[in-house]
Write an enzyme that holds these catalytic residues in place. Structure first.
Site, PDB file in Angstrom:
ATOM      1  N   ASN A 186      26.712   7.130 -16.443  1.00 37.74           N
ATOM      2  CA  ASN A 186      26.929   8.601 -15.809  1.00 37.74           C
ATOM      3  C   ASN A 186      27.203   9.440 -16.849  1.00 37.74           C
ATOM      4  OD1 ASN A 186      26.560   7.416 -13.036  1.00 37.74           O
ATOM      5  ND2 ASN A 186      28.466   6.743 -12.990  1.00 37.74           N
ATOM      6  N   CYS A 187      27.147   9.282 -17.910  1.00 42.34           N
ATOM      7  CA  CYS A 187      27.579  10.249 -19.266  1.00 42.34           C
ATOM      8  C   CYS A 187      26.289  10.281 -19.801  1.00 42.34           C
ATOM      9  CB  CYS A 187      28.661   9.656 -20.170  1.00 42.34           C
ATOM     10  SG  CYS A 187      28.907  10.526 -21.447  1.00 42.34           S
TER      11      CYS A 187
END
Length: 137
Positions: free
Chosen positions: A11-12
């Protein structure tokens, strides 16, 4: 092929760019999804030692558990911070990359190039369109 491990959060954006850059230069690394499989206390301490980093330097400050757990308290010990990171792995900054050349927090993602045996031979384009030029001889 060089053995590389990345502590990854998909998610980064920085973590995704670092993983893509490793794949671009070196091939497939070992991927540890550290939110699902956090490092043990011994492993986290080992990684910190290898990076010559204090726990507070690896602490993410822009996530809700930081404020909820009162981690802005300057009196917290290194052991306290490590215990919070183990309880809430999202507090561990990422991506961490391990290679035979060392261990680094790869922020920005191109820091990973210091850990790779091969140079970047062609431009790499990050998700946001930023271009990382090839290594200069």
């Amino acid at each position: 092929m060089q053995d590389i491990t990345i502590y990854h959060n998909p998610n980064c954006g920085t973590s995704r760019n670092t993983l893509a850059l490793i794949r671009h230069v070196n091939g497939e690394p070992n991927i540890i999804y550290y939110l699902e499989t956090p490092p043990s206390e011994a492993k986290l301490r080992e990684l910190l030692e290898q990076m010559a980093m204090m726990p507070r330097q690896l602490l993410r400050t822009n996530v809700p558990p930081f404020a909820e757990r009162g981690l802005d308290n300057p009196d917290l010990s290194d052991d306290d911070i490590i215990q919070h990171m183990l309880a809430e792995p999202i507090l561990i900054n990422r991506p961490l990359v391990v290679s035979d050349k060392g261990v680094k927090l790869c922020r920005p993602s191109e820091v990973v190039l210091d850990l790779l045996d091969k140079p970047l031979t062609e431009p790499f384009v990050k998700e946001d369109g930023e271009v990382i030029p090839p290594n200069q001889p």
